[in-house]
Design an enzyme around this catalytic site. Structure first.
Site, short mmCIF file in Angstrom:
data_model
loop_
_atom_site.label_atom_id
_atom_site.label_comp_id
_atom_site.label_asym_id
_atom_site.label_seq_id
_atom_site.Cartn_x
_atom_site.Cartn_y
_atom_site.Cartn_z
N LEU A 49 39.50 51.64 41.46
CA LEU A 49 40.61 51.16 40.63
C LEU A 49 40.12 50.16 39.59
O LEU A 49 40.77 49.94 38.58
CB LEU A 49 41.68 50.50 41.50
CG LEU A 49 42.38 51.42 42.52
CD1 LEU A 49 43.32 50.60 43.39
CD2 LEU A 49 43.14 52.52 41.81
N GLY A 50 38.98 49.53 39.87
CA GLY A 50 38.47 48.54 38.93
C GLY A 50 37.14 47.99 39.39
O GLY A 50 36.77 48.11 40.56
N GLY A 52 34.50 44.47 38.98
CA GLY A 52 34.41 43.08 38.58
C GLY A 52 33.02 42.54 38.83
O GLY A 52 32.14 43.23 39.36
N LYS A 53 32.82 41.30 38.45
CA LYS A 53 31.50 40.66 38.58
C LYS A 53 31.06 40.58 40.04
O LYS A 53 29.87 40.65 40.35
CB LYS A 53 31.57 39.26 37.96
CG LYS A 53 30.25 38.50 37.99
CD LYS A 53 30.39 37.15 37.31
CE LYS A 53 29.08 36.39 37.31
NZ LYS A 53 29.21 35.06 36.66
N PHE A 54 32.02 40.40 40.95
CA PHE A 54 31.68 40.14 42.35
C PHE A 54 31.86 41.36 43.24
O PHE A 54 31.60 41.30 44.44
CB PHE A 54 32.51 38.98 42.88
CG PHE A 54 32.34 37.73 42.06
CD1 PHE A 54 31.17 36.99 42.14
CD2 PHE A 54 33.33 37.31 41.19
CE1 PHE A 54 31.00 35.85 41.38
CE2 PHE A 54 33.17 36.17 40.42
CZ PHE A 54 32.00 35.44 40.51
N GLY A 55 32.32 42.47 42.68
CA GLY A 55 32.52 43.66 43.50
C GLY A 55 33.49 44.63 42.85
O GLY A 55 33.75 44.54 41.64
N VAL A 57 37.16 47.37 43.35
CA VAL A 57 38.42 47.62 44.03
C VAL A 57 38.62 49.12 44.12
O VAL A 57 38.42 49.84 43.13
CB VAL A 57 39.61 46.98 43.28
CG1 VAL A 57 40.91 47.22 44.04
CG2 VAL A 57 39.39 45.48 43.10
N LYS A 72 39.65 45.57 48.11
CA LYS A 72 38.79 44.78 47.23
C LYS A 72 37.51 44.45 47.99
O LYS A 72 37.55 43.76 49.02
CB LYS A 72 39.51 43.50 46.81
CG LYS A 72 38.84 42.70 45.71
CD LYS A 72 39.77 41.55 45.27
CE LYS A 72 39.23 40.77 44.12
NZ LYS A 72 40.19 39.69 43.69
N ASP A 166 46.83 29.90 36.76
CA ASP A 166 46.15 30.88 35.90
C ASP A 166 47.05 32.08 35.63
O ASP A 166 46.62 33.23 35.70
CB ASP A 166 44.84 31.32 36.54
CG ASP A 166 43.86 31.93 35.53
OD1 ASP A 166 44.02 31.66 34.32
OD2 ASP A 166 42.96 32.66 35.95
#
EC number: 2.7.11.1
Length: 309
Positions: A49-50, A52-55, A57, A72, A166
């Site tokens: 699904l996506g 990111g920098k750390f892993g 999803v 995730k 945020d």
């Protein structure tokens, strides 16, 4: 956990995604963390699904119950390298205890030698940011509905002494009916005193008190609602500038330039939220009662929330 305009996407909508979301209405939800220890072998892993920098999803399904989730997967080495262990623990601790129709659920979590796994609610319609990119801007009805959902969810958070800090389109996901789900609690904080003094959040959404390093409280989220309302209606944030220094300057002067196309009711709401002094910002209860929100919002609660109320 995420950088501005580059966040993990929990759901790029596909036709099959809506069918899976519907199936969840009758499937059994994951057991609570106290029930038993889960492993990755308990899941059927689907499409990504996506990233990111750390892993990454993934769309996933529990083998036993067929319940659809977003899994995730975070790499411990990356988290440790960036010194974000405490932030991740905080994110898990906060989000696991929040249950509201407009907050993304964290059902459970587990880890192995190399990875941490967060079992999250699947949001089939993806990021609000993607919808905004596609449409360029949203109409009054859609924007007012989002603002009402957000104000209600943040009322719930603030009552539990949780500040998100945020709020931005990248951290707002969309459920099956298009309802907003607040996600990414990596910057949020649970503090009984509701007063903090650390710098975080996204540049365009930072309130004056955080830029100046002053002590702040839950009213930072009120500022963010004002910025978000403007961005949804106009297509870009109110203080967006060519340089960081110019953005900072405009935020500190509360230099808001309303286009002529801005509806008067929305302009009034935004003006009452984007105030230099936090105490002057319109409270969440008054956002929910604001005439523009009342006139244009078409919020529909999901069946489970209606029964609970």
């Amino acid at each position: 956990m995420s950088s501005p305009r580059a966040v993990v996407q929990l759901g790029k909508a596909q036709p099959a995604g809506e069918e899976l979301a519907t199936a969840n209405q009758t499937a059994q939800q994951p057991s609570s963390p106290a029930m038993r220890r889960l492993t990755v072998d308990d899941f059927e892993i689907g499409r990504p699904l996506g990233k990111g920098k750390f892993g990454n999803v993934y769309l996933a399904r529990l083998k036993e119950s067929h319940f659809i989730v977003a899994l995730k997967v975070l790499f411990k080495s990356q988290i440790e390298k960036e010194g974000l262990e405490h932030q991740l623990r905080r994110e898990i601790e906060i989000q696991a205890h929040l249950q509201h129709p407009n907050i993304l659920r964290l059902y459970n979590y587990f880890h192995d030698a190399r990875r941490v796994y967060l079992i999250l609610e699947y949001a089939p319609r993806g990021e609000l940011y993607k919808e905004l990119q596609k449409s360029e801007k949203l109409d009054e009805q859609r924007t007012a509905t989002i603002i009402e959902e957000l104000a209600d969810a943040l009322t719930y958070c603030h009552d539990k002494k949780v500040i998100h800090r945020d709020i931005k389109p990248e951290n707002l996901l969309l459920g099956f009916r298009g309802e907003v789900k607040i996600a990414d609690f990596g910057w949020s904080v649970h503090t009984p005193s509701l007063r903090r003094k650390t710098m975080c959040g996204t540049l365009d959404y930072l309130p004056p008190e955080m830029i100046e390093g002053r002590t702040y409280d839950e009213k930072v989220d009120l500022w963010c609602i004002g910025v978000l309302c403007y961005e949804l209606l106009v297509g870009y944030p109110p203080f967006e500038s060519a340089s960081h220094s110019e953005t900072y300057r405009r935020i500190l002067k509360v230099d808001v330039r309303f286009p002529l196309s801005m509806p008067l009711g929305a302009r009034d709401l935004i003006s009452r939220l984007l105030r230099y002094q936090p105490l002057e910002r319109l409270p969440l209860a008054q956002i929910l009662k604001h005439p523009w929100v009342q006139a244009h919002s078409r919020r529909v609660l999901p069946p489970c929330a209606q029964m609970a109320s």
